[in-house]
Design an enzyme around this catalytic site. Structure first.
Site, PDB file in Angstrom:
ATOM      1  CB  THR A 256       5.081  17.041 -15.451  1.00 25.92           C
ATOM      2  OG1 THR A 256       4.803  18.372 -15.907  1.00 25.92           O
ATOM      3  CG2 THR A 256       5.173  16.124 -16.664  1.00 25.92           C
ATOM      4  CG  PHE A 258       7.985  12.515 -15.991  1.00 31.64           C
ATOM      5  CD1 PHE A 258       8.620  12.894 -17.171  1.00 31.64           C
ATOM      6  CD2 PHE A 258       7.725  13.483 -15.038  1.00 31.64           C
ATOM      7  CE1 PHE A 258       8.978  14.209 -17.386  1.00 31.64           C
ATOM      8  CE2 PHE A 258       8.074  14.812 -15.250  1.00 31.64           C
ATOM      9  CZ  PHE A 258       8.707  15.171 -16.426  1.00 31.64           C
TER      10      PHE A 258
END
Length: 358
Positions: A256, A258
């Site tokens: 992921t 960010f």
């Protein structure tokens, strides 16, 4: 001079080094306060590079291995940043992947403030309750987090850094619960989507929730013995819960990305990216003409994605990532010329590029 005498010299030198380190941390603490007052960038990579280059050069002049000295100073820089206590907002409960990312970026001394919704994390920085927000923007398996991009469009906050986290999911339950007894599984929709292969064999009901770690907290507080949650192993530790299965994600390449948001973006580091949102005019070739302004200046585009405008059906905004800083001359020229082909354009921020995975 015997061994005992030499060791005594080492002890005296170590004492001096520790005293000097204490003084350095005192100055780092003062720097942290100045950064807080002036809303300085999240991380000054150009300054860090300057420090590392200087100590490497000094190491060479003294006959030392520059790489060894660089490794030592990387640790010193990390400790110094820990001294500068940061207040960071994130969406989720304690143990969320966003909180884990915040601690990796800013250090374990970070004051991480949880908010149930992404809107709250944005608002915390806008109102001065937190200095930064750490928000997810896209996952390598499930794609972009739409809500984050929608909020970026309307917010005055800027992207000041990016970070990538390897996401490894666990199935977590109360200590008394067995895998066979699980009838309901709670988690964030992205996490549920990332574990489909594992979940289809359990034949349990899947219930979307606002957060991964928040789901663990909920099944603990409600003492749901036939329920489980998908979250990080760290969440299981925080809430004193049992891990039924580890690494249940469909693909080990589950990352992921960010963004770190602040009231201003980062200064040029020499190795940057810039994020932009724009909408082109409704005419043939408008998007091509926009991209041509980048290509003609050898500006590399790393992402282009469309999102509905939310104003009219079938009209779209484009979210773009390019290599370079908005203050770089070729980027400034390209974006200025691109204005001719758009209805609107907003620079979301410039920030240092993540290091490539090896």
């Amino acid at each position: 001079m015997n061994l005992s005498d030499l060791r005594k010299q080492i002890d005296e030198l170590d004492a001096e080094l520790v005293k000097l380190m204490a003084k350095r941390l005192e100055v780092s603490d003062q720097i942290g306060k100045v950064k807080e007052e002036t809303n300085s960038p999240v991380q000054d990579l150009s300054r860090e590079s300057e420090v590392l280059n200087r100590v490497q050069s000094l190491a060479r002049s003294l006959g030392l291995d520059p790489q060894d000295i660089e490794s030592l100073y990387q640790e010193i820089l990390f400790i110094s940043k820990k001294q500068q206590r940061f207040t960071v907002a994130f969406q989720g409960a304690a143990g969320a992947y966003s909180e884990e990312t915040a601690l990796k970026i800013f250090g374990p001394n970070t004051l991480a403030l949880p908010y149930e919704q992404l809107d709250g994390a944005f608002e915390a920085v806008e109102k001065g309750m937190a200095r930064f927000a750490v928000v997810p923007v896209e996952n390598s398996l499930e794609g972009s987090i739409s809500r984050t991009y929608d909020l970026l469009l309307d917010s005055n906050l800027m992207v000041a850094a990016e970070h990538e986290l390897r996401v490894s999911h666990c199935l977590i339950a109360n200590p008394e619960t067995t895998l066979e007894g699980v009838k309901t599984i709670y988690s964030h929709p992205q996490a549920l989507g990332q574990c489909q292969s594992f979940l289809k064999h359990l034949r349990a009901e899947l219930i979307p929730a606002y957060d991964t770690a928040g789901s663990v907290k909920m099944i603990k507080e409600k003492h749901l013995l036939d329920g489980a949650a998908i979250a990080s192993e760290r969440a299981a530790v925080i809430y004193n819960m049992k891990v039924l299965e580890r690494e249940i994600e469909d693909n080990i390449n589950n990352y992921t990305r960010f963004f770190v948001l602040a009231k201003q973006d980062s200064a040029p580091s020499g190795n940057d990216k810039t994020s932009v949102v724009f909408a082109v005019k409704h005419e043939a070739g408008a998007l091509y003409d926009f991209i041509k302004e980048l290509a003609s200046r050898k500006i590399n585009m790393t992402k282009l994605e469309s999102r509905p405008t939310r104003l009219k059906p079938w009209e779209y905004n484009f979210y773009l990532d390019i290599e370079g800083h908005r203050q770089d001359e070729n980027i400034k020229q390209a974006l200025a010329k691109a204005e001719d082909h758009v209805i609107f354009m907003k620079v979301l921020g410039s920030y240092p590029k993540m290091k490539k995975r090896i």
